[in-house]
Design an enzyme around this catalytic site. Structure first.
Site, mmCIF file in Angstrom:
data_model
loop_
_atom_site.group_PDB
_atom_site.id
_atom_site.type_symbol
_atom_site.label_atom_id
_atom_site.label_comp_id
_atom_site.label_asym_id
_atom_site.label_seq_id
_atom_site.Cartn_x
_atom_site.Cartn_y
_atom_site.Cartn_z
ATOM 1 N N ASP A 81 0.946 -1.091 0.042
ATOM 2 C CA ASP A 81 -0.028 0.068 -0.012
ATOM 3 C C ASP A 81 0.918 1.149 0.085
ATOM 4 O OD1 ASP A 81 -2.215 1.601 0.028
ATOM 5 O OD2 ASP A 81 -2.971 1.028 2.072
ATOM 6 N N GLY A 95 -4.863 7.387 4.431
ATOM 7 C CA GLY A 95 -6.463 7.831 4.280
ATOM 8 C C GLY A 95 -6.636 9.061 3.424
ATOM 9 N N GLU A 103 -7.952 -0.622 4.683
ATOM 10 C CA GLU A 103 -6.469 -0.685 4.644
ATOM 11 C C GLU A 103 -6.047 -1.226 5.766
ATOM 12 O OE1 GLU A 103 -5.651 2.848 1.267
ATOM 13 O OE2 GLU A 103 -5.437 3.439 3.723
ATOM 14 N N LYS A 121 6.817 11.627 0.474
ATOM 15 C CA LYS A 121 5.995 11.205 1.465
ATOM 16 C C LYS A 121 7.056 11.136 2.818
ATOM 17 C CE LYS A 121 2.554 10.732 -1.275
ATOM 18 N NZ LYS A 121 1.776 9.540 -1.736
HETATM 19 C C1 5RP Z 1 -5.836 5.892 0.617
HETATM 20 C C2 5RP Z 1 -4.425 5.823 1.067
HETATM 21 C C3 5RP Z 1 -3.278 5.980 0.033
HETATM 22 O O1 5RP Z 1 -2.359 5.140 0.302
HETATM 23 C C4 5RP Z 1 -2.354 7.362 0.398
HETATM 24 O O2 5RP Z 1 -3.590 8.362 0.189
HETATM 25 C C5 5RP Z 1 -1.719 7.597 -0.861
HETATM 26 O O3 5RP Z 1 -2.031 7.817 -2.009
HETATM 27 P P1 5RP Z 1 -1.295 8.048 -3.375
HETATM 28 O O4 5RP Z 1 -0.496 6.778 -3.851
HETATM 29 O O5 5RP Z 1 -2.166 8.156 -4.403
HETATM 30 O O6 5RP Z 1 -0.324 9.242 -3.020
HETATM 31 O O7 5RP Z 1 -4.085 5.953 2.325
HETATM 32 O O8 5RP Z 1 -6.649 5.718 1.622
#
Ligand code: 5RP
Length: 219
Positions: A81, A95, A103, A121
């Site tokens: 994830d 989230g 998740e 991130k």
């Molecule tokens: C969804 C999440 C996603 O993992 C998080 O927002 C990252 O998303 P992205 O890969 O689009 O940057 O927690 O609820």
């Protein structure tokens, strides 16, 4: 490499962490979409998936990957994830895509959480990204008052209803010095479905997309 290319690179790299023939846990978001694309390109890599959202389920099925419900499996070897923030211990805020509850459920089934993220991130301390909290709609004002009492500024995410029928409060201004303690505290308030701190279910590994390539961080 731009951000999309970084997401593609970590999505591809994540496939190497999925044992051939296994049932894999699949998260949600634009980075996970790239992971699903990479899985689809490696036909037969997995026997099936357990998905954390309607969005990912649809994409997995479109790729010809069988999707099982969380109730049909006892254990998953790995959960892949993304994250909105990840700290030096592998604790995360998640989230941003409103899928945090499912998740956390799928992450809880997995032996390993492999986080895939681009370098934007990575943070020293969680909290710059507004902390999502899924709530039962009738409790949103009540929970918002408690979050404000902690020093946060909660706002209701307009027009969003989660896959579980919940609402999302996004909380700005929290200093998250102890993610584990704050996760435990917020999670026990009546009306809270899930807080988007993943400290109990932190990542064991992060595949981080950087301009120098994919870095592997172990926690
Ligand atoms: C969804 C999440 C996603 O993992 C998080 O927002 C990252 O998303 P992205 O890969 O689009 O940057 O927690 O609820």
């Amino acid at each position: 490499m731009n951000q999309d290319q970084l997401k593609e690179a970590v999505g591809r790299a994540a496939v190497e962490h999925v044992p051939r023939g296994c049932i894999v846990g699949v998260g949600t978001g634009s980075t996970v979409d790239r992971f699903i694309d990479a899985l689809a390109a490696d036909a037969g890599r997995v026997a099936a998936a357990v998905s954390s959202s309607e969005r990912s389920t649809e994409r997995l099925r479109a790729a010809g990957i069988r999707v099982l419900s969380a109730n049909e499996v006892e254990r998953l070897p790995v959960y892949i994830d993304g994250a909105d923030e990840i700290d030096p211990r592998g604790c995360m805020i998640k989230g941003g895509g409103a899928a945090l509850t499912r998740e956390k459920i799928v992450a809880d089934l997995a032996e390993r959480f492999v986080c895939i993220a681009d370098a934007s991130k990575q943070v020293d301390r969680l909290g710059r990204f507004p902390l999502p909290v899924e709530v039962i709609p009738m409790a949103s004002a009540q929970v918002a008052r408690r979050l404000a009492a902690l020093g946060g500024q909660p706002t209701l995410r307009e027009g969003v209803v989660t896959d579980n029928g919940g609402h999302i409060l996004d909380v700005r201004g929290l200093h998250i010095d102890d993610p584990l303690a704050l996760e435990g505290e917020i999670n026990q308030w009546p009306g809270v479905v899930t807080v988007g701190i993943f400290a109990r279910h932190r990542a064991q590994l992060c595949l981080l997309g950087t301009s120098e390539g994919v870095k592997t961080l172990h926690f």
